[in-house]
Design a protein around this motif. Structure first.
Motif, PDB file in Angstrom:
ATOM      1  N   TYR A  95       1.159  -1.212   0.082  1.00 13.84           N
ATOM      2  CA  TYR A  95       0.183  -0.051   0.147  1.00 13.84           C
ATOM      3  C   TYR A  95       0.587   1.217  -0.083  1.00 13.84           C
ATOM      4  O   TYR A  95       2.192   1.066   0.370  1.00 13.84           O
ATOM      5  CB  TYR A  95      -0.835   0.298   1.700  1.00 13.84           C
ATOM      6  CG  TYR A  95      -1.830  -0.836   1.016  1.00 13.84           C
ATOM      7  CD1 TYR A  95      -2.821  -1.524   0.338  1.00 13.84           C
ATOM      8  CD2 TYR A  95      -1.436  -2.096   2.127  1.00 13.84           C
ATOM      9  CE1 TYR A  95      -3.968  -2.066   0.040  1.00 13.84           C
ATOM     10  CE2 TYR A  95      -2.547  -2.888   2.681  1.00 13.84           C
ATOM     11  CZ  TYR A  95      -3.787  -3.523   1.355  1.00 13.84           C
ATOM     12  OH  TYR A  95      -4.367  -4.702   1.742  1.00 13.84           O
ATOM     13  N   LYS A  96       0.013   2.635  -0.161  1.00 15.03           N
ATOM     14  CA  LYS A  96       0.749   3.683  -1.083  1.00 15.03           C
ATOM     15  C   LYS A  96      -0.130   5.050  -0.542  1.00 15.03           C
ATOM     16  O   LYS A  96      -1.500   4.563  -0.879  1.00 15.03           O
ATOM     17  CB  LYS A  96       1.551   4.012  -1.757  1.00 15.03           C
ATOM     18  CG  LYS A  96       2.051   5.209  -2.512  1.00 15.03           C
ATOM     19  CD  LYS A  96       2.878   5.583  -2.838  1.00 15.03           C
ATOM     20  CE  LYS A  96       3.369   7.499  -2.880  1.00 15.03           C
ATOM     21  NZ  LYS A  96       2.348   8.421  -3.314  1.00 15.03           N
ATOM     22  N   SER A  97      -0.075   5.513   0.171  1.00 18.72           N
ATOM     23  CA  SER A  97       1.310   5.742   1.256  1.00 18.72           C
ATOM     24  C   SER A  97       1.205   4.830   2.475  1.00 18.72           C
ATOM     25  O   SER A  97      -0.021   4.604   2.961  1.00 18.72           O
ATOM     26  CB  SER A  97       1.269   7.180   1.618  1.00 18.72           C
ATOM     27  OG  SER A  97       0.240   7.167   2.595  1.00 18.72           O
ATOM     28  N   ILE A  98       1.966   4.546   3.443  1.00 17.53           N
ATOM     29  CA  ILE A  98       2.768   3.927   4.641  1.00 17.53           C
ATOM     30  C   ILE A  98       0.897   5.415   5.476  1.00 17.53           C
ATOM     31  O   ILE A  98       1.127   4.349   6.642  1.00 17.53           O
ATOM     32  CB  ILE A  98       3.745   4.231   5.421  1.00 17.53           C
ATOM     33  CG1 ILE A  98       4.491   3.182   4.195  1.00 17.53           C
ATOM     34  CG2 ILE A  98       3.696   3.343   6.487  1.00 17.53           C
ATOM     35  CD1 ILE A  98       3.667   2.088   4.067  1.00 17.53           C
ATOM     36  N   LYS A  99       1.226   6.069   5.569  1.00 18.73           N
ATOM     37  CA  LYS A  99       1.033   7.251   6.537  1.00 18.73           C
ATOM     38  C   LYS A  99      -0.610   7.414   5.996  1.00 18.73           C
ATOM     39  O   LYS A  99      -1.590   6.576   7.081  1.00 18.73           O
ATOM     40  CB  LYS A  99       1.026   8.347   5.743  1.00 18.73           C
ATOM     41  CG  LYS A  99       0.164   9.947   7.000  1.00 18.73           C
ATOM     42  CD  LYS A  99       0.908  10.760   6.535  1.00 18.73           C
ATOM     43  CE  LYS A  99      -0.280  12.121   7.084  1.00 18.73           C
ATOM     44  NZ  LYS A  99      -0.129  13.243   6.782  1.00 18.73           N
ATOM     45  N   SER A 100      -1.209   6.707   4.574  1.00 15.00           N
ATOM     46  CA  SER A 100      -2.962   6.648   4.651  1.00 15.00           C
ATOM     47  C   SER A 100      -3.335   5.235   5.271  1.00 15.00           C
ATOM     48  O   SER A 100      -4.667   5.191   5.769  1.00 15.00           O
ATOM     49  CB  SER A 100      -3.090   6.847   3.119  1.00 15.00           C
ATOM     50  OG  SER A 100      -2.597   8.216   2.834  1.00 15.00           O
ATOM     51  N   TYR A 101      -2.483   4.235   5.197  1.00 16.33           N
ATOM     52  CA  TYR A 101      -2.906   2.574   5.458  1.00 16.33           C
ATOM     53  C   TYR A 101      -2.517   2.860   6.988  1.00 16.33           C
ATOM     54  O   TYR A 101      -3.515   2.272   7.732  1.00 16.33           O
ATOM     55  CB  TYR A 101      -1.734   1.899   4.787  1.00 16.33           C
ATOM     56  CG  TYR A 101      -1.807   0.673   5.073  1.00 16.33           C
ATOM     57  CD1 TYR A 101      -3.017  -0.126   5.101  1.00 16.33           C
ATOM     58  CD2 TYR A 101      -0.679  -0.128   5.886  1.00 16.33           C
ATOM     59  CE1 TYR A 101      -3.100  -1.810   5.397  1.00 16.33           C
ATOM     60  CE2 TYR A 101      -0.987  -1.890   5.815  1.00 16.33           C
ATOM     61  CZ  TYR A 101      -1.726  -2.174   6.346  1.00 16.33           C
ATOM     62  OH  TYR A 101      -2.468  -3.736   6.571  1.00 16.33           O
ATOM     63  N   ASP A 102      -1.591   3.576   7.834  1.00 20.25           N
ATOM     64  CA  ASP A 102      -2.195   3.645   9.049  1.00 20.25           C
ATOM     65  C   ASP A 102      -3.668   4.620   9.285  1.00 20.25           C
ATOM     66  O   ASP A 102      -4.399   3.819  10.656  1.00 20.25           O
ATOM     67  CB  ASP A 102      -0.550   4.477   9.241  1.00 20.25           C
ATOM     68  CG  ASP A 102      -0.736   4.627  11.000  1.00 20.25           C
ATOM     69  OD1 ASP A 102      -1.092   4.611  12.289  1.00 20.25           O
ATOM     70  OD2 ASP A 102      -1.586   6.047  11.572  1.00 20.25           O
ATOM     71  N   HIS A 103      -3.360   5.258   8.857  1.00 21.85           N
ATOM     72  CA  HIS A 103      -5.218   6.286   9.296  1.00 21.85           C
ATOM     73  C   HIS A 103      -6.247   5.530   8.648  1.00 21.85           C
ATOM     74  O   HIS A 103      -7.396   5.250   9.456  1.00 21.85           O
ATOM     75  CB  HIS A 103      -5.216   7.307   8.103  1.00 21.85           C
ATOM     76  CG  HIS A 103      -6.446   8.198   8.356  1.00 21.85           C
ATOM     77  ND1 HIS A 103      -6.266   9.234   9.465  1.00 21.85           N
ATOM     78  CD2 HIS A 103      -7.376   8.339   7.737  1.00 21.85           C
ATOM     79  CE1 HIS A 103      -7.167   9.706   9.212  1.00 21.85           C
ATOM     80  NE2 HIS A 103      -8.449   8.871   7.997  1.00 21.85           N
TER      81      HIS A 103
END
Length: 529
Positions: A95-103
């Motif tokens: 997945y991209k981005s990791i930030k979005s995946y974490d969200h």
């Protein structure tokens, strides 16, 4: 945070930039043309002052202790994330981005147990917050709004410093035989966190300086530049003249204004005087902490005060304010002995090790450590082992800088005055020019806007070209990793700055292949969230 440090001359806008992420000096076309002139002219003098300004930024990032650690943070973020990103690929979490995946994991599924995602983002935010705080302390007001990832400035500085050092150690000293051993730091910082030492626990108050390293860098570069111009024009240009030319405003005078305000010293009428020399000495000491690198941490509780350039700058100004009459006339001959003496007095007053003591530690590595000698031998012919690219190449330039700064600290502190006929008595002008030429930035654009490796005497051109290509292969992969972590949407392939010779599609394919070699998949195989 700004990615480039620019020189705005007169009313003509930006004439030069240095990019710390790309390690490149860029100059406007007319500056390039003026530098190629054989005859001395106003245009050539002014063009050289621009080039010198930008090269000082290179020195700040490759040669100062704070700047070197900060520059290592770019590959550090990428390197600490690499293993976790590969693990996620193996699990099918592409997945991209990791930030979005974490969200999505955090807000939609309330999942907090993805260790790889947590580790990647914790490192990224810790290092990012340390850098933006040091860049401009006023950023703290935005940083503290992050109640999830931000713990404390002390914690951020700990991770920033230790991760950068670990990245260097992984390349040249994995057993920490001579580099400060960051593996013992965790326990010590945990102790002061539990003891509620200010700046090191969540919710802690923290003192901030009125300026950060950005203002110090720009003040150091601009005031050296103007001291050079003032002397070049026979001391005919006053402080007011430079103000009217648009060269003394905004970020370029923030540090000097704070210096005058705290010390109580009156603003000088010209640039060829002891007060400008003192200000430049303060800038040099502020960005050259030795705590944690190259020395071990001496006192964990004061680590923030020891390494933060803005705080160091303020403390040094406060020392001067207590004996203004002594200090405002202290810099007289701009000599090495004067640099040693004054910096020792100032550093003793703020309980800090002088910069040249740190340079001596680095020179001891050069004398005694086989791997350091090996890297310098590789640098001598500009041909590096794969494991030494790109960290080893950058480290070699730091080593060379420290070799010469130990002997000639005054030249690097006061390069503007040193590059004129009024340089100090203990060194010839030709030697100053040789040192400046030796420590030029590695890469610079040309009139055609293509980045070229600088050619140095004794470096085989084919080796220089090979190192240049390998260096940017590594650095573009680092950049793609950071985009993978934080960039929203599809990958942007904005690498035309490297060369105008290839089409966007050709550059994109080159980046894609490098990415696949690093991770086993192409960037487009990641699902954009």
């Amino acid at each position: 945070m700004e990615n480039e440090w620019d020189t705005s001359l007169y009313s003509g806008g930006v004439k030069g930039t240095y990019s710390p992420m790309q390690f490149v000096i860029r100059l406007r076309e007319d500056i390039h043309q003026a530098l190629k002139e054989d005859e001395i002219s106003d245009e050539r003098i002014q063009a050289f002052s621009t080039y010198m300004h930008e090269n000082i930024h290179w020195w700040q990032h490759v040669g100062s202790f704070f700047g070197f650690i900060s520059s290592l943070s770019y590959p550090a973020i990428a390197n600490v994330a690499r293993r976790d990103l590969k693990t996620m690929i193996e699990r099918g979490e592409k997945y991209k981005s990791i930030k979005s995946y974490d969200h999505i994991l955090y807000h939609e599924y309330e999942k907090l147990d993805n260790q790889e995602v947590n580790r990647i983002l914790n490192y990224w935010y810790d290092i990012h917050y340390a850098k933006v705080f040091s860049f401009n302390p006023k950023n703290i007001h935005k940083i503290i709004q992050d109640r999830r990832f931000f713990l404390s400035i002390g914690h951020c500085y700990h991770i920033f410093w230790s991760t950068s050092l670990h990245t260097l150690a992984a390349s040249i000293d994995p057993e920490y035989k001579f580099l400060p051993d960051t593996r013992v730091w965790d326990m010590e910082f945990q102790k002061i966190k539990e003891a509620k030492v200010e700046g090191f626990y969540p919710g802690s108050p923290v003192g901030i300086a009125p300026i950060g390293v950005h203002a110090i860098y720009e003040g150091q570069a601009r005031f050296n530049q103007l001291q050079y111009l003032a002397i070049a024009y026979n001391n005919q240009l006053s402080y007011t003249d430079f103000e009217q030319m648009g060269m003394l405003s905004g970020i370029y005078i923030e540090a000097f204004d704070v210096f005058l305000e705290i010390t109580g010293i009156q603003r000088p009428n010209n640039f060829n005087n002891t007060i400008i020399g003192l200000f430049l000495l303060i800038c040099d000491i502020a960005i050259n902490t030795t705590d944690g690198f190259p020395n071990n941490i001496l006192h964990y509780e004061s680590f923030i005060y020891s390494i933060d350039p803005g705080i160091r700058f303020v403390m040094l100004c406060q020392v001067i304010s207590k004996d203004k009459a002594k200090w405002e006339n202290a810099v007289k001959d701009y000599s090495a002995s004067e640099y040693y003496s004054l910096s020792e007095q100032l550093c003793e007053s703020i309980v800090s090790i002088p910069p040249h003591y740190g340079s001596a530690v680095v020179n001891e590595w050069i004398e005694k450590q086989a791997v350091v000698q090996e890297i310098l031998e590789e640098e001598r012919i500009m041909k590096f082992k794969p494991e030494h690219l790109s960290i080893g190449l950058f480290f070699s330039k730091f080593l060379r800088f420290q070799q010469d700064k130990l002997i000639y600290p005054n030249i690097f502190c006061w390069i503007g005055k040193s590059m004129t006929g009024e340089c100090c008595k203990d060194i010839e002008l030709d030697e100053v020019k040789r040192l400046f030429d030796k420590h030029r930035a590695l890469y610079m654009d040309d009139v055609d806007k293509e980045i070229h490796p600088m050619l140095f005497e004794g470096f085989p051109q084919e080796n220089v070209e090979e190192s240049f290509n390998a260096f940017y292969t590594h650095n573009t992969v680092y950049d793609m990793i950071i985009k993978w972590i934080m960039e929203e949407g599809e990958f942007t392939y904005d690498y035309h700055w490297l060369t105008p010779k290839y089409s966007d599609e050709e550059m994109k394919n080159w980046i894609r292949e490098n990415f696949k070699e690093a991770f086993g998949i192409y960037p487009e195989e990641l699902k954009v969230i």
